[in-house]
Design an enzyme around this catalytic site. Sequence first.
Site, PDB file in Angstrom:
ATOM      1  NE  ARG A  15      47.334  77.534  53.834  1.00 65.02           N
ATOM      2  CZ  ARG A  15      47.719  77.420  55.095  1.00 65.02           C
ATOM      3  NH1 ARG A  15      48.381  78.375  55.690  1.00 65.02           N
ATOM      4  NH2 ARG A  15      47.431  76.331  55.775  1.00 65.02           N
ATOM      5  CB  SER A 103      44.948  78.303  58.378  1.00 61.91           C
ATOM      6  OG  SER A 103      45.332  78.039  59.692  1.00 61.91           O
ATOM      7  CG  HIS A 104      47.952  81.092  60.743  1.00 64.89           C
ATOM      8  ND1 HIS A 104      48.030  79.747  60.500  1.00 64.89           N
ATOM      9  CD2 HIS A 104      49.172  81.599  60.467  1.00 64.89           C
ATOM     10  CE1 HIS A 104      49.260  79.454  60.114  1.00 64.89           C
ATOM     11  NE2 HIS A 104      49.975  80.561  60.081  1.00 64.89           N
ATOM     12  CE  LYS A 113      43.372  73.162  57.796  1.00 66.41           C
ATOM     13  NZ  LYS A 113      44.784  73.266  58.131  1.00 66.41           N
ATOM     14  CG  ASP A 240      42.371  79.204  63.795  1.00 64.37           C
ATOM     15  OD1 ASP A 240      41.313  78.669  64.161  1.00 64.37           O
ATOM     16  OD2 ASP A 240      43.222  78.629  63.087  1.00 64.37           O
ATOM     17  CG  ASP A 242      40.818  76.880  60.067  1.00 64.37           C
ATOM     18  OD1 ASP A 242      41.458  77.565  60.883  1.00 64.37           O
ATOM     19  OD2 ASP A 242      41.249  75.815  59.590  1.00 64.37           O
ATOM     20  CG  ASP A 244      42.543  74.568  62.742  1.00 67.06           C
ATOM     21  OD1 ASP A 244      42.762  75.760  63.047  1.00 67.06           O
ATOM     22  OD2 ASP A 244      43.108  74.010  61.776  1.00 67.06           O
ATOM     23  NE  ARG A 245      46.130  78.427  64.443  1.00 67.86           N
ATOM     24  CZ  ARG A 245      46.665  79.624  64.663  1.00 67.86           C
ATOM     25  NH1 ARG A 245      47.485  79.816  65.673  1.00 67.86           N
ATOM     26  NH2 ARG A 245      46.380  80.626  63.875  1.00 67.86           N
ATOM     27  CG  HIS A 327      46.808  73.326  65.529  1.00 63.95           C
ATOM     28  ND1 HIS A 327      45.708  73.173  64.715  1.00 63.95           N
ATOM     29  CD2 HIS A 327      47.645  74.177  64.889  1.00 63.95           C
ATOM     30  CE1 HIS A 327      45.867  73.915  63.625  1.00 63.95           C
ATOM     31  NE2 HIS A 327      47.036  74.535  63.707  1.00 63.95           N
TER      32      HIS A 327
END
Length: 461
Positions: A15, A103-104, A113, A240, A242, A244-245, A327
């Site tokens: 990141r 991500s966030h 990832k 979010d 991407d 995933d949440r 998640h």
Amino acid sequence: MAHIPSHIFREYDIRGLAEEELTSPVMIAVGKAYGTFLTEKGIRKIPVGGDVRLSSKRIRRDIIEGLRSTGMDVIDIGTVMTPLFYWSLYHFGCDGGVMITGSHNPKEFNGLKLALGKTTIFGEQIQEIRRIAETGHFFVAERPGVLERADIGEEYVEMLCRKLTLGPKKLKVVLDAGNGTAGLFMEKFFRRLGCDVLPLFAEPDGTFPNHHPDPTVRENLRILTETVLRTKADLGIGFDGDADRLGVVDDAGEMLFGDTLMALYWREILPKHPGATAIIEVKSSQALVEEVERLGGVPLFWKSGHSLIKAKMKEIDALFAGEVSGHMFFADEFYGFDDSFYAAARLLRLLSFEERRLSEIVRTIPHYFSTGETRIPCPDDKKFHVVAAVREEALKTHKAITVDGVRILYPQGWGLLRVSNTQPILVARCEGRTPSALREIEEDMHRRVVLGGGIPFVWTY
């Protein structure tokens, strides 16, 4: 050789600032390092996808270039949600892959990832990628790997629909994509489930013009909440960047954190699997612990971090786990990876068989008073020392859970301090049985953080 900034290699992903740290030379080198890492394990073909951030296409090209130079065959799956990328590992039968996503994090950041087998690597394996990239000891193929492109969005939606059937109650749901990748698929999927869908900010836009796509922040759910109340919807779901949440707003406009959602999910799972171990993320409410115990489950506190929780699930063959941040990992009827669409649909399935509204059901869960997840700026080279100092002092007078930072146990609640694995911050949260108990714990935790070397801060709610 490119200079490789070592700090971009985090606990469970890579990141950094997209245009300053994740430059083309750096990303090509990382692609070569990861390709070398996989080649040594006999893996020859992987999917690569990316989110909607403005830098993701460029980074995807760079990573693919690096991978192919090692002879790795690449399936470019384009702009996708992270859960779709996870599913692509099963769909194509691959044992590695790359998802480019910030991500966030703020829009100027991005990240990677990296998968091995059917899950993402973390810890020492990410540091192994770093060492290969820094030394430049790359495998060089006689000819570049093959590049093919695949669009599997329709197959992904069909897979989800096969796994989930809603009950007789038709639900009205407001969906907020936050201009992230969820907007690519959410209307199609939730309408196929049979819901009355009201979409918000469904157009993917890497500048995130309406609000930042982090559904754990109340302000980011403000328009979602207003729309739920105005349209008298059954609930609102925010995703979010991407996807995933998820974040949830009930019919009364109340924001539900992940630990509340987990309590609801366990009500469906534990009666079918009595005595099952329930992994409890260390940030979770005591209400979740009590609900799991009431249902006959066995609570097991564990570390925060999606890769860390997924690894623990695999180790103990757990049925389900989740994080306060949204998640959710279902392995009872699903693959075990975090998919916000599947998690949302599991909640909808619960509601579709219920006469009660979501707000009424939530009121049956024990209620505690708590802060939000409070983020305290602290340099990476200092944050571990602060947590260690607080933990050492607390253990002199209090019982504590130390699996991830320190969760100090008070007579009327608890206070947590831990290190963020992705940012130069400390993460704190408190909970009390009453408002006055919460205030006392907040004051004591604040005092301990400052004495331990942290800066003064204001609690988030």
